[in-house]
Design a protein around this motif. Structure first.
Motif, PDB file in Angstrom:
ATOM      1  N   ASP A 147       0.850  -1.189   0.000  1.00 30.08           N
ATOM      2  CA  ASP A 147       0.000   0.000   0.000  1.00 30.08           C
ATOM      3  C   ASP A 147       0.887   1.241   0.000  1.00 30.08           C
ATOM      4  O   ASP A 147       1.938   1.275   0.634  1.00 30.08           O
ATOM      5  CB  ASP A 147      -0.894   0.029   1.241  1.00 30.08           C
ATOM      6  N   SER A 148       0.441   2.255  -0.710  1.00 32.06           N
ATOM      7  CA  SER A 148       1.178   3.505  -0.759  1.00 32.06           C
ATOM      8  C   SER A 148       0.213   4.602  -1.193  1.00 32.06           C
ATOM      9  O   SER A 148      -0.648   4.341  -2.033  1.00 32.06           O
ATOM     10  CB  SER A 148       2.336   3.386  -1.759  1.00 32.06           C
ATOM     11  N   PRO A 149       0.344   5.784  -0.629  1.00 36.14           N
ATOM     12  CA  PRO A 149       1.274   6.204   0.411  1.00 36.14           C
ATOM     13  C   PRO A 149       0.934   5.599   1.777  1.00 36.14           C
ATOM     14  O   PRO A 149      -0.148   5.068   1.996  1.00 36.14           O
ATOM     15  CB  PRO A 149       1.155   7.719   0.450  1.00 36.14           C
ATOM     16  N   ILE A 150       1.900   5.746   2.696  1.00 35.35           N
ATOM     17  CA  ILE A 150       1.759   5.306   4.079  1.00 35.35           C
ATOM     18  C   ILE A 150       1.661   6.558   4.954  1.00 35.35           C
ATOM     19  O   ILE A 150       2.412   7.516   4.760  1.00 35.35           O
ATOM     20  CB  ILE A 150       2.956   4.439   4.501  1.00 35.35           C
ATOM     21  N   TYR A 151       0.749   6.515   5.931  1.00 34.00           N
ATOM     22  CA  TYR A 151       0.520   7.658   6.822  1.00 34.00           C
ATOM     23  C   TYR A 151       0.782   7.265   8.272  1.00 34.00           C
ATOM     24  O   TYR A 151       0.298   6.214   8.721  1.00 34.00           O
ATOM     25  CB  TYR A 151      -0.934   8.141   6.703  1.00 34.00           C
ATOM     26  N   ILE A 152       1.520   8.110   8.992  1.00 32.72           N
ATOM     27  CA  ILE A 152       1.757   7.913  10.425  1.00 32.72           C
ATOM     28  C   ILE A 152       1.498   9.233  11.135  1.00 32.72           C
ATOM     29  O   ILE A 152       2.137  10.244  10.845  1.00 32.72           O
ATOM     30  CB  ILE A 152       3.200   7.442  10.715  1.00 32.72           C
ATOM     31  N   ASP A 153       0.580   9.197  12.071  1.00 35.32           N
ATOM     32  CA  ASP A 153       0.206  10.370  12.864  1.00 35.32           C
ATOM     33  C   ASP A 153       0.215   9.933  14.333  1.00 35.32           C
ATOM     34  O   ASP A 153      -0.599   9.114  14.721  1.00 35.32           O
ATOM     35  CB  ASP A 153      -1.192  10.823  12.438  1.00 35.32           C
ATOM     36  N   GLU A 154       1.061  10.306  15.179  1.00 41.50           N
ATOM     37  CA  GLU A 154       2.008  11.392  15.121  1.00 41.50           C
ATOM     38  C   GLU A 154       3.284  10.942  15.790  1.00 41.50           C
ATOM     39  O   GLU A 154       3.259  10.164  16.728  1.00 41.50           O
ATOM     40  CB  GLU A 154       1.357  12.608  15.796  1.00 41.50           C
ATOM     41  N   VAL A 155       4.409  11.424  15.333  1.00 36.29           N
ATOM     42  CA  VAL A 155       5.717  11.105  15.902  1.00 36.29           C
ATOM     43  C   VAL A 155       6.051  12.146  16.959  1.00 36.29           C
ATOM     44  O   VAL A 155       5.774  13.328  16.779  1.00 36.29           O
ATOM     45  CB  VAL A 155       6.793  11.099  14.792  1.00 36.29           C
ATOM     46  N   GLY A 156       6.652  11.702  18.068  1.00 33.52           N
ATOM     47  CA  GLY A 156       6.971  12.643  19.141  1.00 33.52           C
ATOM     48  C   GLY A 156       8.203  12.248  19.924  1.00 33.52           C
ATOM     49  O   GLY A 156       9.105  11.582  19.408  1.00 33.52           O
ATOM     50  N   LYS A 157       8.208  12.664  21.184  1.00 37.71           N
ATOM     51  CA  LYS A 157       9.372  12.450  22.052  1.00 37.71           C
ATOM     52  C   LYS A 157       9.741  10.983  22.206  1.00 37.71           C
ATOM     53  O   LYS A 157      10.924  10.648  22.261  1.00 37.71           O
ATOM     54  CB  LYS A 157       9.103  13.042  23.441  1.00 37.71           C
ATOM     55  N   LEU A 158       8.739  10.112  22.326  1.00 39.03           N
ATOM     56  CA  LEU A 158       9.045   8.688  22.489  1.00 39.03           C
ATOM     57  C   LEU A 158       9.924   8.188  21.351  1.00 39.03           C
ATOM     58  O   LEU A 158      10.939   7.513  21.572  1.00 39.03           O
ATOM     59  CB  LEU A 158       7.770   7.844  22.534  1.00 39.03           C
ATOM     60  N   GLU A 159       9.522   8.477  20.133  1.00 32.69           N
ATOM     61  CA  GLU A 159      10.264   7.990  18.980  1.00 32.69           C
ATOM     62  C   GLU A 159      11.659   8.610  18.918  1.00 32.69           C
ATOM     63  O   GLU A 159      12.623   7.937  18.533  1.00 32.69           O
ATOM     64  CB  GLU A 159       9.484   8.269  17.687  1.00 32.69           C
ATOM     65  N   LEU A 160      11.783   9.856  19.307  1.00 32.05           N
ATOM     66  CA  LEU A 160      13.091  10.502  19.298  1.00 32.05           C
ATOM     67  C   LEU A 160      14.001   9.933  20.384  1.00 32.05           C
ATOM     68  O   LEU A 160      15.218  10.075  20.319  1.00 32.05           O
ATOM     69  CB  LEU A 160      12.936  12.016  19.444  1.00 32.05           C
ATOM     70  N   ASN A 161      13.403   9.251  21.358  1.00 31.79           N
ATOM     71  CA  ASN A 161      14.162   8.550  22.398  1.00 31.79           C
ATOM     72  C   ASN A 161      14.245   7.046  22.122  1.00 31.79           C
ATOM     73  O   ASN A 161      14.452   6.249  23.033  1.00 31.79           O
ATOM     74  CB  ASN A 161      13.536   8.799  23.775  1.00 31.79           C
ATOM     75  N   LYS A 162      14.021   6.674  20.862  1.00 32.02           N
ATOM     76  CA  LYS A 162      14.098   5.279  20.397  1.00 32.02           C
ATOM     77  C   LYS A 162      13.112   4.361  21.113  1.00 32.02           C
ATOM     78  O   LYS A 162      13.403   3.210  21.404  1.00 32.02           O
ATOM     79  CB  LYS A 162      15.524   4.748  20.508  1.00 32.02           C
ATOM     80  N   GLN A 163      11.917   4.884  21.372  1.00 35.32           N
ATOM     81  CA  GLN A 163      10.829   4.115  21.964  1.00 35.32           C
ATOM     82  C   GLN A 163       9.603   4.254  21.065  1.00 35.32           C
ATOM     83  O   GLN A 163       9.687   4.791  19.974  1.00 35.32           O
ATOM     84  CB  GLN A 163      10.506   4.632  23.376  1.00 35.32           C
ATOM     85  N   GLY A 164       8.464   3.789  21.554  1.00 37.42           N
ATOM     86  CA  GLY A 164       7.214   3.950  20.811  1.00 37.42           C
ATOM     87  C   GLY A 164       7.280   3.321  19.435  1.00 37.42           C
ATOM     88  O   GLY A 164       7.544   2.134  19.291  1.00 37.42           O
ATOM     89  N   PHE A 165       7.061   4.116  18.396  1.00 39.32           N
ATOM     90  CA  PHE A 165       7.041   3.648  17.014  1.00 39.32           C
ATOM     91  C   PHE A 165       8.412   3.721  16.334  1.00 39.32           C
ATOM     92  O   PHE A 165       8.503   3.627  15.107  1.00 39.32           O
ATOM     93  CB  PHE A 165       6.039   4.468  16.189  1.00 39.32           C
ATOM     94  N   TYR A 166       9.463   3.885  17.085  1.00 37.90           N
ATOM     95  CA  TYR A 166      10.799   4.095  16.523  1.00 37.90           C
ATOM     96  C   TYR A 166      11.162   3.029  15.475  1.00 37.90           C
ATOM     97  O   TYR A 166      11.501   3.359  14.340  1.00 37.90           O
ATOM     98  CB  TYR A 166      11.846   4.126  17.633  1.00 37.90           C
TER      99      TYR A 166
END
Length: 157
Positions: free
Chosen positions: A98-117
């Motif tokens: 499937d394309s395009p792919i959508y991700i809402d929303e990236v935040g602090k967790l991902e920037l700290n290599k957690q969550g959806f990283y």
């Protein structure tokens, strides 16, 4: 190409992702606010193609007592099974091409290599058309964390 939907808090990033999905198809997920009687409780993750949803984040004071597998920060309680659900959705989306792919929303967790990283790394490495929403204040950190050099900015306000 990575398209970054950016703006301040409550600027319309999720609405922009919904509109992009309506215009271009594809698949992914959004974070819908949970508001009852004018009170903000948290967010649900909703898959765009199916409408399937799962409770995801609650303000700590409103977090469901039955949530046992959680991650907490100063303000929010994150329901870990929701991360698992999003990973399941995203791997199916990538497999189905499937394309395009959508991700809402990236935040602090991902920037700290957690969550959806790890999921975001997979999506970026898929070489698909991608739309990712994040607050403007995280933009430079995001580009560095995921080694993104080719991108387009879609600013909402």
């Amino acid at each position: 190409m990575v398209h970054i939907v950016t703006g301040d808090k409550n600027s319309g990033k999720t609405t922009k992702i919904k509109n992009l999905y309506a215009a271009h198809g594809g698949d992914g997920f959004i974070s819908n606010k949970i508001i009852q009687n004018g009170i903000f409780y948290g967010y649900q993750l909703t898959r765009l193609s199916s409408g399937e949803s799962i409770d995801f984040i609650y303000e700590n004071k409103y977090a469901p007592v039955h949530w046992e597998d959680t991650l907490k920060n100063i303000r929010f309680t994150f329901y870990r099974p929701a991360f698992d659900t999003a990973y399941h959705w995203m791997h199916a989306i990538i497999r189905n091409e499937d394309s395009p792919i959508y991700i809402d929303e990236v935040g602090k967790l991902e920037l700290n290599k957690q969550g959806f990283y790890e999921m975001i790394k997979d999506v970026v490495n898929s070489n698909k058309e991608i739309y990712i929403a994040l607050r403007e204040l995280y933009l430079v950190q995001f580009l560095e964390a995921f080694t993104i050099t080719e991108y387009a900015i879609i600013k909402v306000s």
